[in-house]
Design a protein around this motif. Sequence first.
Motif, PDB file in Angstrom:
ATOM      1  N   LEU A  54       0.823  -1.203   0.136  1.00 17.47           N
ATOM      2  CA  LEU A  54       0.045   0.050  -0.091  1.00 17.47           C
ATOM      3  C   LEU A  54       0.841   1.204  -0.036  1.00 17.47           C
ATOM      4  N   GLY A 104      -3.849   5.731  -1.580  1.00 16.92           N
ATOM      5  CA  GLY A 104      -4.869   6.243  -2.168  1.00 16.92           C
ATOM      6  C   GLY A 104      -4.879   7.497  -3.167  1.00 16.92           C
ATOM      7  N   VAL A 132      -6.438   3.666   3.389  1.00 17.28           N
ATOM      8  CA  VAL A 132      -7.549   2.707   3.439  1.00 17.28           C
ATOM      9  C   VAL A 132      -8.390   2.819   4.689  1.00 17.28           C
ATOM     10  N   ILE A 192      -8.611  -2.573   7.346  1.00 12.87           N
ATOM     11  CA  ILE A 192      -7.872  -3.042   6.266  1.00 12.87           C
ATOM     12  C   ILE A 192      -6.530  -3.726   6.706  1.00 12.87           C
TER      13      ILE A 192
END
Length: 91
Positions: free
Chosen positions: A17, A22, A68, A72
């Motif tokens: 990630l 994002g 997230v 998660i």
Amino acid sequence: MSTRTYRLEDPDLLRRLMQRTGDGRAVSIRGLAEAADVHHSTIGHLLTGQQERASENLAQAIADRVGVDLAILWIQDGRTARSLRRLVTTA
């Protein structure tokens, strides 16, 4: 102030990630540490498994920066987490 702690479910997922957050850009260990207002070694320890747990504030800040939901990446420590682990191991 919350005293809840959270356990990082999968350090490799956090690492992935961080490569594409994002907002579509990567974040470094130092960048994530700055966003979470902790020393960069804390993030490094989470990624290597030397540290598994974090305060709710830190867990939320990390989740927010990578884009997230908290659940998660993190599992809340306590009775609920122990019950879920028991269910997984007995199933």
